[in-house]
Design a protein around this motif. Sequence first.
Motif, mmCIF file in Angstrom:
data_model
loop_
_atom_site.group_PDB
_atom_site.id
_atom_site.type_symbol
_atom_site.label_atom_id
_atom_site.label_comp_id
_atom_site.label_asym_id
_atom_site.label_seq_id
_atom_site.Cartn_x
_atom_site.Cartn_y
_atom_site.Cartn_z
ATOM 1 N N SER A 46 0.150 -6.251 26.932
ATOM 2 C CA SER A 46 0.753 -5.550 26.056
ATOM 3 C C SER A 46 1.589 -6.629 25.269
ATOM 4 C CB SER A 46 1.636 -4.601 26.872
ATOM 5 O OG SER A 46 0.692 -3.564 27.326
ATOM 6 N N ILE A 47 1.594 -6.237 23.933
ATOM 7 C CA ILE A 47 2.546 -7.136 23.121
ATOM 8 C C ILE A 47 3.147 -6.159 22.085
ATOM 9 C CG2 ILE A 47 1.160 -9.351 23.584
ATOM 10 C CD1 ILE A 47 -0.535 -8.767 21.128
ATOM 11 N N ILE A 48 4.119 -6.896 21.514
ATOM 12 C CA ILE A 48 4.719 -6.178 20.161
ATOM 13 C C ILE A 48 4.897 -7.411 19.072
ATOM 14 C CG2 ILE A 48 6.871 -5.085 19.393
ATOM 15 C CD1 ILE A 48 7.314 -3.777 21.979
ATOM 16 N N PHE A 49 4.225 -6.972 18.126
ATOM 17 C CA PHE A 49 4.672 -7.915 16.816
ATOM 18 C C PHE A 49 5.587 -7.294 15.980
ATOM 19 C CE2 PHE A 49 -0.284 -8.186 17.200
ATOM 20 C CZ PHE A 49 -0.057 -9.363 17.671
ATOM 21 N N TYR A 50 6.587 -8.378 15.655
ATOM 22 C CA TYR A 50 7.796 -7.986 14.932
ATOM 23 C C TYR A 50 8.049 -8.823 13.886
ATOM 24 C CZ TYR A 50 12.815 -9.076 14.273
ATOM 25 O OH TYR A 50 14.095 -9.020 13.702
ATOM 26 N N GLY A 51 7.947 -8.326 12.764
ATOM 27 C CA GLY A 51 8.513 -9.282 11.413
ATOM 28 C C GLY A 51 8.450 -8.481 10.261
ATOM 29 N N GLN A 83 9.148 9.908 23.320
ATOM 30 C CA GLN A 83 7.715 9.406 23.177
ATOM 31 C C GLN A 83 7.561 8.058 23.514
ATOM 32 O OE1 GLN A 83 8.303 10.068 18.635
ATOM 33 N NE2 GLN A 83 6.819 11.567 18.733
ATOM 34 N N GLN A 84 8.327 7.216 23.498
ATOM 35 C CA GLN A 84 8.168 5.774 23.948
ATOM 36 C C GLN A 84 8.100 5.874 25.521
ATOM 37 O OE1 GLN A 84 10.643 2.813 22.580
ATOM 38 N NE2 GLN A 84 10.770 3.714 20.451
ATOM 39 N N ASP A 85 8.833 6.845 26.240
ATOM 40 C CA ASP A 85 8.964 6.960 27.648
ATOM 41 C C ASP A 85 7.731 7.701 28.116
ATOM 42 O OD1 ASP A 85 11.557 5.870 28.266
ATOM 43 O OD2 ASP A 85 12.513 8.042 28.083
ATOM 44 N N TYR A 86 6.998 8.356 27.207
ATOM 45 C CA TYR A 86 5.754 9.167 27.700
ATOM 46 C C TYR A 86 4.652 7.681 28.084
ATOM 47 C CZ TYR A 86 1.350 11.516 27.488
ATOM 48 O OH TYR A 86 -0.180 11.545 27.695
ATOM 49 N N LEU A 87 4.555 6.875 27.140
ATOM 50 C CA LEU A 87 3.796 5.616 27.121
ATOM 51 C C LEU A 87 3.837 5.026 28.423
ATOM 52 C CD1 LEU A 87 3.674 4.433 23.532
ATOM 53 C CD2 LEU A 87 1.584 5.490 24.986
ATOM 54 N N LEU A 88 5.129 4.616 29.222
ATOM 55 C CA LEU A 88 5.547 3.707 29.876
ATOM 56 C C LEU A 88 4.597 3.807 31.244
ATOM 57 C CD1 LEU A 88 7.232 1.519 30.883
ATOM 58 C CD2 LEU A 88 8.844 3.135 31.695
ATOM 59 N N GLU A 109 11.454 -3.627 12.578
ATOM 60 C CA GLU A 109 12.851 -3.793 13.201
ATOM 61 C C GLU A 109 12.855 -4.267 14.436
ATOM 62 O OE1 GLU A 109 15.019 -1.988 11.424
ATOM 63 O OE2 GLU A 109 13.601 -1.426 9.994
ATOM 64 N N ASN A 110 14.091 -4.907 14.611
ATOM 65 C CA ASN A 110 14.265 -5.871 15.982
ATOM 66 C C ASN A 110 14.002 -4.972 17.059
ATOM 67 O OD1 ASN A 110 15.164 -7.148 18.230
ATOM 68 N ND2 ASN A 110 17.061 -7.940 16.964
ATOM 69 N N PRO A 111 12.906 -5.236 17.738
ATOM 70 C CA PRO A 111 12.243 -4.450 18.964
ATOM 71 C C PRO A 111 13.472 -4.394 20.162
ATOM 72 C CG PRO A 111 11.296 -6.497 18.926
ATOM 73 C CD PRO A 111 11.997 -6.616 17.597
ATOM 74 N N TYR A 112 14.391 -5.313 20.299
ATOM 75 C CA TYR A 112 15.183 -5.220 21.133
ATOM 76 C C TYR A 112 16.274 -3.911 20.949
ATOM 77 C CZ TYR A 112 13.279 -9.623 22.917
ATOM 78 O OH TYR A 112 12.286 -10.379 23.416
ATOM 79 N N PHE A 113 16.317 -3.872 19.821
ATOM 80 C CA PHE A 113 17.225 -2.544 19.371
ATOM 81 C C PHE A 113 16.499 -1.182 19.392
ATOM 82 C CE2 PHE A 113 19.854 -5.921 17.533
ATOM 83 C CZ PHE A 113 20.888 -5.904 18.138
ATOM 84 N N GLU A 114 15.200 -1.156 18.957
ATOM 85 C CA GLU A 114 14.510 -0.122 18.640
ATOM 86 C C GLU A 114 13.252 0.298 19.537
ATOM 87 O OE1 GLU A 114 15.510 1.645 16.219
ATOM 88 O OE2 GLU A 114 16.819 0.283 15.255
ATOM 89 N N VAL A 115 13.033 -0.404 20.408
ATOM 90 C CA VAL A 115 11.985 0.031 21.311
ATOM 91 C C VAL A 115 12.578 -0.037 22.823
ATOM 92 C CG1 VAL A 115 9.776 -0.584 22.564
ATOM 93 C CG2 VAL A 115 10.160 -1.169 20.051
ATOM 94 N N ASN A 116 12.356 0.852 23.575
ATOM 95 C CA ASN A 116 12.861 1.050 25.032
ATOM 96 C C ASN A 116 12.864 -0.319 25.931
ATOM 97 O OD1 ASN A 116 13.191 3.753 24.343
ATOM 98 N ND2 ASN A 116 11.871 4.679 25.832
ATOM 99 N N SER A 117 13.932 -0.472 26.515
ATOM 100 C CA SER A 117 13.872 -1.816 27.194
ATOM 101 C C SER A 117 12.649 -1.851 28.305
ATOM 102 C CB SER A 117 15.325 -2.002 27.960
ATOM 103 O OG SER A 117 15.492 -0.941 28.739
ATOM 104 N N ILE A 172 9.631 -3.123 26.460
ATOM 105 C CA ILE A 172 9.987 -4.537 26.293
ATOM 106 C C ILE A 172 9.538 -5.308 27.301
ATOM 107 C CG2 ILE A 172 11.829 -5.998 25.609
ATOM 108 C CD1 ILE A 172 11.006 -4.752 23.184
ATOM 109 N N SER A 173 10.288 -4.876 28.588
ATOM 110 C CA SER A 173 10.176 -5.788 29.681
ATOM 111 C C SER A 173 8.592 -6.036 30.074
ATOM 112 C CB SER A 173 11.059 -5.088 30.879
ATOM 113 O OG SER A 173 10.380 -3.949 31.310
ATOM 114 N N ARG A 174 7.601 -4.893 29.689
ATOM 115 C CA ARG A 174 6.307 -5.131 30.045
ATOM 116 C C ARG A 174 5.544 -5.407 28.949
ATOM 117 N NH1 ARG A 174 9.202 -1.487 32.715
ATOM 118 N NH2 ARG A 174 8.617 -0.661 35.008
#
Length: 444
Positions: A54-59, A125-130, A146-154, A157-159
């Motif tokens: 699992s990855i997140i592209f930010y830019g 919605q993000q919690d549902y995916l976890l 957007e900065n994922p550390y602010f906009e995506v559930n921690s 992010i940790s996964r």
Amino acid sequence: MDLFEYMRSTNMEKEAPLAARMRPKTLDEVVGQDHIIGKDKLLYRAIAADKISSIIFYGPPGTGKTTLAKVIANTTSAEFTQINATVAGKKDMEEVVNKAKDIQGMYGKRTILFIDEIHRFNKGQQDYLLPFVEDGTVILIGATTENPYFEVNSALISRSVIFELKPIPKEAIAELLKRAVYDTDRGMGAYNAVIEEDALEFLADISGGDARHALNAIELAILTTGRGEDGKIHLTLDVAQECIQKRAVRYDKNGDNHYDTISAFIKSMRGSDPDAAVYYLARMLYAGESITFIARRIMICAAEDVGNADPNALVVATNASLAIERIGMPEAQIILAQAATYVATAPKSNASCNAIFAALDEVKSSGNLPIPPHLQDAHYKGAAKLGHGTGYKYSHDYPNHYCKQQYLPYELTGREFYVPDGNGYEKKIQEHMKRIKLEADKNE
């Protein structure tokens, strides 16, 4: 997929905008982002080996977030599903998860779920995916500006592994534009267009690292420019300026002019010349300089050159930086002008700047000198028995909330690092410190 769906898909691909047609299909076609997809980098190796986690592209926009997801889709043996968070809801995710479970159970295949604009999903919605990300039902690829550390559930992010994409270098944009002009397969080579070097340079520079913006401009230029006497479409600097509605300015973001202009901007603010500061600000904005880069320089100047002569300068500069990220251009130029003129007209002092450099020199020279025992923490186990904190004077128990005691290591007794120069608010700091020390002497 039936015949009609296949024909519709084929026609859409042919008639898609140039930016969509030119989207790379393999890793070797991707331009820019060598810091994450160079051949020796983790992401390149993971994609090539089909071992994506699992990855997140930010830019920023147009830097290749969706492109990389499409490349993964073209190279992976896993099932690939894409949804856009601006229109998708929980029901869409439930369908993806249920299908992923079926595919995993029947074929033992993984499912990669690409969510574009993932920051648009709310917490629920993000919690549902976890749990499904955690147990491997789906491998998440998220894309966000957007900065994922602010906009995506921690928890998500940790996964996930975060990959930050940078604005695409000008040279890479230029190469992409040439490919788009002359490629007869996916580009616009069939139009028999030629692009002049100064036009190519201008479009590559003015795009600000956004490949989509550059490709949209070149497509518009080719579709709206008549043919010359030789039967070719000539993409000149004038054509490039017209299609992007911006006049060319000599401003190489990687060359002397870039550094000279930002240097003049900073020195004008430091020199208390708001007219010059706003002029150089205008030159940078007109040439397409990054507004976040400009905001960072204003914040640095507020701290380095204004300092405590006007502590509010850094507050104004920082708030301006936050505001432009939320508002964007063209209104951001108004905010930057306010911050730049405020810093330019503020009283100046570099005493706090000098203080940290002097302190750093001392630390490098003398190392970690012992902290006076009365300043040491007395709360952790056994500390009080060792004498830590013994004899500490609580400042608020004394007149003016000040009392004399040793704060620096004893070896540095009497050493001064911060010396206010008496300009602006620092004059009040000088007077305040002098007054409370004199009164403390009288009360001894």
